[in-house]
Design a protein around this motif. Structure first.
Motif, PDB file in Angstrom:
ATOM      1  N   ASP A 123       0.869  -1.172   0.000  1.00  0.00           N
ATOM      2  CA  ASP A 123       0.000   0.000   0.000  1.00  0.00           C
ATOM      3  C   ASP A 123       0.908   1.225   0.000  1.00  0.00           C
ATOM      4  N   GLU A 124       0.894   1.960  -1.110  1.00  0.00           N
ATOM      5  CA  GLU A 124       1.809   3.091  -1.258  1.00  0.00           C
ATOM      6  C   GLU A 124       1.456   4.262  -0.340  1.00  0.00           C
ATOM      7  N   GLU A 125       0.214   4.278   0.159  1.00  0.00           N
ATOM      8  CA  GLU A 125      -0.198   5.373   1.036  1.00  0.00           C
ATOM      9  C   GLU A 125       0.193   5.140   2.487  1.00  0.00           C
ATOM     10  N   TYR A 126       0.164   3.869   2.913  1.00  0.00           N
ATOM     11  CA  TYR A 126       0.400   3.539   4.314  1.00  0.00           C
ATOM     12  C   TYR A 126       1.590   2.578   4.420  1.00  0.00           C
ATOM     13  N   THR A 127       2.674   3.047   4.986  1.00  0.00           N
ATOM     14  CA  THR A 127       3.891   2.260   5.115  1.00  0.00           C
ATOM     15  C   THR A 127       3.634   0.994   5.942  1.00  0.00           C
ATOM     16  N   GLY A 128       4.120  -0.117   5.427  1.00  0.00           N
ATOM     17  CA  GLY A 128       3.999  -1.376   6.147  1.00  0.00           C
ATOM     18  C   GLY A 128       2.687  -2.095   5.951  1.00  0.00           C
ATOM     19  N   GLN A 129       1.760  -1.528   5.186  1.00  0.00           N
ATOM     20  CA  GLN A 129       0.474  -2.181   4.937  1.00  0.00           C
ATOM     21  C   GLN A 129       0.421  -2.725   3.512  1.00  0.00           C
ATOM     22  N   SER A 130      -0.485  -3.680   3.298  1.00  0.00           N
ATOM     23  CA  SER A 130      -0.627  -4.325   1.993  1.00  0.00           C
ATOM     24  C   SER A 130      -1.938  -3.916   1.332  1.00  0.00           C
ATOM     25  N   ASP A 131      -1.942  -3.962   0.021  1.00  0.00           N
ATOM     26  CA  ASP A 131      -3.171  -3.784  -0.747  1.00  0.00           C
ATOM     27  C   ASP A 131      -4.128  -4.919  -0.365  1.00  0.00           C
ATOM     28  N   PRO A 132      -5.341  -4.586   0.090  1.00  0.00           N
ATOM     29  CA  PRO A 132      -6.256  -5.642   0.563  1.00  0.00           C
ATOM     30  C   PRO A 132      -7.061  -6.339  -0.521  1.00  0.00           C
ATOM     31  N   HIS A 133      -7.024  -5.869  -1.764  1.00  0.00           N
ATOM     32  CA  HIS A 133      -7.948  -6.332  -2.805  1.00  0.00           C
ATOM     33  C   HIS A 133      -7.471  -7.619  -3.481  1.00  0.00           C
ATOM     34  N   VAL A 134      -7.141  -8.626  -2.682  1.00  0.00           N
ATOM     35  CA  VAL A 134      -6.524  -9.840  -3.225  1.00  0.00           C
ATOM     36  C   VAL A 134      -7.476 -10.656  -4.095  1.00  0.00           C
TER      37      VAL A 134
END
Length: 326
Positions: A123-134
């Motif tokens: 997730d480019e907006e939130y460091t350390g988080q992943s894109d949830p739309h798997v």
């Protein structure tokens, strides 16, 4: 037949009916009572669980999970359920605290978090988080199907063989859908493989099928698209001669309309290539209201709008509409 004989037959029918009703009630009550946050997860639970589960989905067609807040009836359903299944990866942002607390005393499964870290997009907006739309990539969604199979087997080990068989059948359909997607997308000219949507929900789709994906908003619809973002995308549409962009059923089309108007002001015509299902599936009791139908729809609409060769009705001929949106 004598009066006594007719009475005996009637009594037997009534008793048989009552026993059948009792057995039906027993069968229903013996099913796992499950709650799923999104329609995509609820659909997989029903496919893998079969008649061993009763599933309540919290978020229906057109509902945005990023902004969804639980109602009183949702809380009651989740606290009474045998288990709750949610996506995780900060998709259900407003529910996260409640679900984490519920997980301290009840079975709660964040199924998208079973996707290996190396297979996730950042997730480019939130460091350390992943894109949830798997769920946008069948290859990653496979991990979720397997996690649901394993969770159901953990909850009722005596039915593990049923869940295994159902999951195998479903995974075979998933693989067939992936093969179809690769075939029709390969027919889209490489220069046209640019997907512009309302928010950045199609990153996994783009990664799986070699598309450049540009969302007006970020991964979460909580983020607002600024004027600078709109203007930069208008520049891109004009410079790269992109003629089709896409709206989503769970996101306002306001920003998409702004892009079209901005391009028109620059003498560049852009049309809506179709309506896509991003964070929610299609209408209940429709093919598009299943995960398989949702992805078939998206792949077919995108490929057709961008110049690809798509069979009528999509992979199985079951899609209700592939024409451009009004």
């Amino acid at each position: 037949m004598s009066l006594m004989g007719r009475f005996s037959v009637s009594l037997c029918l009534v008793v048989a009916g009552l026993l059948g009703a009792v057995n039906l009630q027993a069968d229903t009550s013996s099913r796992l009572q499950l709650v799923a946050t999104t329609g995509m997860i609820a659909d997989v639970l029903r496919e893998v669980g079969g008649d061993r589960v009763e599933v309540r989905g919290l978020m229906g067609p057109g509902v945005d999970p990023h902004l969804y807040r639980q109602t009183r009836s949702d809380v009651i359903a989740m606290t009474r359920a045998d288990a709750v299944f949610w996506n995780g990866l900060y998709l259900e942002a407003q529910l996260e605290e409640f679900l984490e607390r519920l997980g301290e005393r009840s079975p709660v499964f964040a199924v998208a978090e079973t996707v290996p870290q190396e297979a996730r997009l950042a997730d480019e907006e939130y460091t350390g988080q992943s894109d949830p739309h798997v769920w946008m990539d069948p290859g990653r969604w496979r991990y979720v199907v397997e996690a649901i199979r394993d969770a159901l087997s953990e909850l009722t080990p005596e039915h593990a063989d049923v869940f295994d068989a159902n999951a195998d059948d479903y995974l075979a359909e998933l693989e067939a859908l992936d093969v179809y997607a690769r075939k029709v997308i390969a027919s889209v000219p490489e220069s046209a493989r640019v997907l512009v949507t309302a928010h950045d929900a199609f990153g996994y789709f783009g990664d799986a099928y070699d598309f450049e994906v540009l969302g007006i908003q970020g991964f979460s619809t909580e983020s607002e698209a600024g004027l600078a973002r709109i203007e930069s995308l208008v520049d891109l549409l004009v410079v790269r001669d992109i003629g089709a962009i896409f709206v989503e059923t769970s996101v306002s089309d306001r920003n998409i309309r702004a892009l079209i108007e901005g391009a028109e002001a620059r003498d560049h015509q852009v049309h809506i290539g179709g309506v896509l299902y991003s964070d929610a599936m299609g209408p209940l009791d429709s093919y598009e209201g299943t995960w398989l139908g949702m992805i078939d729809h998206n792949v077919s609409v995108i490929a057709k709008a961008l110049g690809g060769d798509v069979p009528e009705g999509g992979r199985l001929g079951r899609l209700n509409r592939l024409e451009e949106a009004p």
